[in-house]
Design a protein around this motif. Structure first.
Motif, PDB file in Angstrom:
ATOM      1  N   UNK A 147      -0.176  25.158   3.137  1.00  0.00           N
ATOM      2  CA  UNK A 147       1.008  25.184   2.289  1.00  0.00           C
ATOM      3  C   UNK A 147       1.316  26.613   1.890  1.00  0.00           C
ATOM      4  N   UNK A 148       2.532  27.129   2.176  1.00  0.00           N
ATOM      5  CA  UNK A 148       2.862  28.511   1.834  1.00  0.00           C
ATOM      6  C   UNK A 148       2.699  28.802   0.350  1.00  0.00           C
ATOM      7  N   UNK A 149       2.835  27.791  -0.490  1.00  0.00           N
ATOM      8  CA  UNK A 149       2.726  28.013  -1.926  1.00  0.00           C
ATOM      9  C   UNK A 149       1.312  28.443  -2.295  1.00  0.00           C
ATOM     10  N   UNK A 150       0.306  27.987  -1.502  1.00  0.00           N
ATOM     11  CA  UNK A 150      -1.083  28.291  -1.818  1.00  0.00           C
ATOM     12  C   UNK A 150      -1.514  29.656  -1.283  1.00  0.00           C
ATOM     13  N   UNK A 151      -0.704  30.267  -0.464  1.00  0.00           N
ATOM     14  CA  UNK A 151      -1.066  31.552   0.120  1.00  0.00           C
ATOM     15  C   UNK A 151      -0.906  32.672  -0.896  1.00  0.00           C
ATOM     16  N   UNK A 169      12.890  40.161   5.013  1.00  0.00           N
ATOM     17  CA  UNK A 169      11.648  39.904   4.287  1.00  0.00           C
ATOM     18  C   UNK A 169      11.879  39.892   2.778  1.00  0.00           C
ATOM     19  N   UNK A 170      12.714  40.816   2.297  1.00  0.00           N
ATOM     20  CA  UNK A 170      13.037  40.813   0.874  1.00  0.00           C
ATOM     21  C   UNK A 170      13.751  39.533   0.461  1.00  0.00           C
ATOM     22  N   UNK A 171      14.682  39.063   1.309  1.00  0.00           N
ATOM     23  CA  UNK A 171      15.386  37.816   1.008  1.00  0.00           C
ATOM     24  C   UNK A 171      14.435  36.625   1.018  1.00  0.00           C
ATOM     25  N   UNK A 172      13.329  36.739   1.779  1.00  0.00           N
ATOM     26  CA  UNK A 172      12.338  35.670   1.829  1.00  0.00           C
ATOM     27  C   UNK A 172      11.345  35.756   0.678  1.00  0.00           C
ATOM     28  N   UNK A 195      11.544  28.074  11.580  1.00  0.00           N
ATOM     29  CA  UNK A 195      10.932  26.941  10.871  1.00  0.00           C
ATOM     30  C   UNK A 195      11.373  25.661  11.582  1.00  0.00           C
ATOM     31  N   UNK A 196      10.754  25.392  12.717  1.00  0.00           N
ATOM     32  CA  UNK A 196      11.232  24.333  13.604  1.00  0.00           C
ATOM     33  C   UNK A 196      11.079  22.948  13.003  1.00  0.00           C
ATOM     34  N   UNK A 197      10.051  22.741  12.175  1.00  0.00           N
ATOM     35  CA  UNK A 197       9.880  21.424  11.563  1.00  0.00           C
ATOM     36  C   UNK A 197      10.489  21.342  10.165  1.00  0.00           C
ATOM     37  N   UNK A 198      11.141  22.452   9.736  1.00  0.00           N
ATOM     38  CA  UNK A 198      11.865  22.494   8.456  1.00  0.00           C
ATOM     39  C   UNK A 198      10.976  22.104   7.270  1.00  0.00           C
ATOM     40  N   UNK A 199       9.716  22.613   7.269  1.00  0.00           N
ATOM     41  CA  UNK A 199       8.823  22.309   6.153  1.00  0.00           C
ATOM     42  C   UNK A 199       8.755  23.431   5.133  1.00  0.00           C
ATOM     43  N   UNK A 200       9.586  24.466   5.309  1.00  0.00           N
ATOM     44  CA  UNK A 200       9.634  25.555   4.341  1.00  0.00           C
ATOM     45  C   UNK A 200       8.789  26.753   4.690  1.00  0.00           C
ATOM     46  N   UNK A 201       7.991  26.678   5.743  1.00  0.00           N
ATOM     47  CA  UNK A 201       7.175  27.807   6.178  1.00  0.00           C
ATOM     48  C   UNK A 201       7.185  27.903   7.690  1.00  0.00           C
ATOM     49  N   UNK A 229       4.352  32.362   7.702  1.00  0.00           N
ATOM     50  CA  UNK A 229       5.377  33.312   7.278  1.00  0.00           C
ATOM     51  C   UNK A 229       6.250  32.703   6.201  1.00  0.00           C
ATOM     52  N   UNK A 230       6.695  33.527   5.247  1.00  0.00           N
ATOM     53  CA  UNK A 230       7.719  33.030   4.323  1.00  0.00           C
ATOM     54  C   UNK A 230       9.049  32.957   5.052  1.00  0.00           C
ATOM     55  N   UNK A 231       9.982  32.205   4.506  1.00  0.00           N
ATOM     56  CA  UNK A 231      11.308  32.144   5.096  1.00  0.00           C
ATOM     57  C   UNK A 231      12.343  32.168   3.986  1.00  0.00           C
TER      58      UNK A 231
END
Length: 540
Positions: free
Chosen positions: A28-32, A65-68, A264-270, A307-309
């Protein structure tokens, strides 16, 4: 047209680079931890040929990257990108970071090779080098470069932190296809180097960051925490291109578009590294019409950083258009008529970088890449108009494909133009199974339905695609010569309506009035889209 011999062979030898890696796990990107980046772009070289698109690349990556949400981001452009400034900035980035942070090192500029420092450390006897703005073959300017040993030491200094390296430069190789001299090219990101005399890097004390590290560049690919994305595989030279009206490098442009959310091919936010691999490989190949294929190396023990998006919904298709020009002012009325007919989708330019250049005298149409896309067959306005209609449709189809999952297209032979009568294989691989429809847009815009066979298989039930097993089309090159494009549409269900429309268009040039309807139908049918360019020429 194509001589179509056999369909639906499982040709596992065509498996892509993506398949060489195990499935990467996603967290989960939130945990990174935090993402931190150093972005470098150099156009204004003082002593070697300048570039035009590297700073554009760096700014695009930095802004995306800044926008992400990347807040700790440092940029070094042109003369500010000295050896000492880069090493000091990287050292500061490491010191500010925690063990679970992810670091990004992005470089766009010239690459080169020099004789290896450690004998036997490189298979070809050469070390790879990034050239900085003040580089010169003679001292003191020859100290303004980063060798692969330096890069390896920089990455080891990051400890166990995950590091993503993006290198939009080249070190050696040749073009996959020669560039026609009628087209003015922007240049390449490659510089040839003679042996150095009085090499200051050998005599000058090293930067403190490097002095604390041991080893050499030969272990770069063995670093478990590193993901290395290079602009090209061995044997290819990187051209600078006009993309969206600006000089660019295809890898940097594609990476920025990926971070915007398209990867983000599966559109899961990361964006996982598996997704990044698929997205970059296909997007770069399509953007360069097959001239460039990026390499991607993932360390064996990588934590598969996500990666963040960009969080905003920016996936809507942007404006797509086509620039045209001609070899003589006599053709200007034809160009103006095409501009009027296609509205704002066509613009007339005279700077030598048009998407399509019409050589009226020779009857050829060429792209900005220096490829002949219709050879000896564009002797009148109607034929050129057909090519324009085809490439406008392709432009829209490319944009649509970036909203769908990619279907990788692999061409064998992959280098040069394929002579008349010669066999070729187009391998199409998707990470999911389903049913498909395959058609060709020939060099003059003629539509050919390749699969399914409308008579033998009207519902398309025999065109089943197995996940990760290439579907191979065995073809032969034939008239008209130039650039043909093979399009694969994948869906969970059979597509009788789409197949019926393509069958009705069989053997006729693409009608501009029907193109939007066909594109809309593809959009409704397709879960994944793949496009592969095939370049042919007369025998002899």
């Amino acid at each position: 047209m194509y001589v179509f011999s056999k369909v639906a062979l499982v040709f596992r030898a065509l498996r892509s680079l993506c398949c060489a890696f195990p499935l990467l796990f996603v967290f989960n990107p939130v945990e990174a931890g935090e993402w931190r980046a150093l972005v470098i772009g150099i156009d204004a070289y003082e002593h070697v040929s300048p570039l035009k698109g590297a700073v554009n690349d760096a700014r695009d990556i930095a802004e995306t990257l800044q926008a992400a949400g990347v807040e700790d981001l440092q940029t070094l452009y042109d003369g500010a990108a000295t050896r000492d400034a880069i090493l000091t900035a990287w050292q500061g980035l490491i010191e500010r970071s925690a063990e679970d942070d992810v670091l990004v090192l992005s470089y766009a500029g010239h690459g080169a090779q020099e004789e290896e420092w450690v004998e036997g450390s490189e298979a070809d006897g050469l070390d790879e080098v990034f050239l900085l703005a003040g580089f010169d073959v003679s001292a003191p300017g020859n100290a303004e470069r980063l060798r692969d040993d330096d890069l390896s030491a920089m990455l080891r200094a990051a400890g166990d932190r995950s590091v993503l390296v993006l290198a939009d430069s080249c070190h050696s190789g040749t073009m996959t296809r020669s560039i026609d001299p009628r087209i003015v090219r922007l240049g390449t990101r490659l510089v040839g180097l003679p042996p150095f005399e009085n090499d200051l890097l050998r005599s000058r004390p090293g930067h403190p960051l490097l002095q604390r590290q041991e080893g050499d560049g030969s272990d770069l690919q063995d670093l478990a925490n590193v993901i290395y994305v290079g602009a090209t595989v061995d044997g290819q030279v990187i051209p600078e291109l006009m993309i969206a009206g600006e000089p660019r490098g295809a890898l940097s442009w594609s990476f920025a578009r990926g971070v915007e959310g398209r990867a983000d091919l599966d559109r899961d936010g990361g964006i996982s590294m598996e997704e990044l691999t698929l997205f970059l490989k296909e997007t770069v190949r399509v953007a360069t019409e097959g001239r460039q294929t990026p390499s991607l190396t993932v360390g064996g023990g990588s934590r598969a950083a996500v990666l963040p998006r960009v969080k905003d919904n920016i996936l809507a298709r942007g404006a797509t258009g086509l620039t045209i020009s001609a070899s003589t002012d006599i053709a200007l009325p034809v160009l103006k008529n095409l501009k009027e007919r296609h509205g704002g989708a066509v613009e007339i330019v005279d700077d030598g970088n048009a998407d399509l250049f019409w050589d009226v005298e020779e009857g050829d149409v060429l792209t900005k890449f220096g490829d002949i896309v219709l050879r000896n067959s564009a002797g009148n306005a109607d034929r050129f108009s057909q090519v324009v209609s085809k490439w406008l449709f392709l432009s829209e189809l490319y944009a649509l494909s970036r909203e769908r999952k990619p279907v990788e297209g692999t061409l064998r032979p992959a280098v040069g133009h394929i002579p008349e009568g010669s066999p070729l294989k187009v391998g199409l691989r998707s990470d999911e199974g389903g049913f498909m429809a395959v058609f060709a847009l020939e060099a003059d815009g003629t539509v050919r339905l390749l699969a399914p066979n409308r008579k033998a298989d009207p519902l398309g039930e025999d065109t089943k695609l197995e996940a990760d097993a290439p579907y191979v089309l065995n073809l032969r090159a034939a008239l008209p010569f130039g650039a043909d494009h093979i399009v694969l549409i994948r869906s969970r269900e059979t597509m009788p309506q789409l197949v019926g429309v393509l069958s009705a268009m069989e053997g006729r040039p693409l009608d501009p009035a029907l193109a939007p309807k066909l594109l809309n139908l593809i959009g409704k049918s397709a879960e994944a889209v793949g496009i592969t360019g095939v370049y042919t020429e007369p025998a002899g």
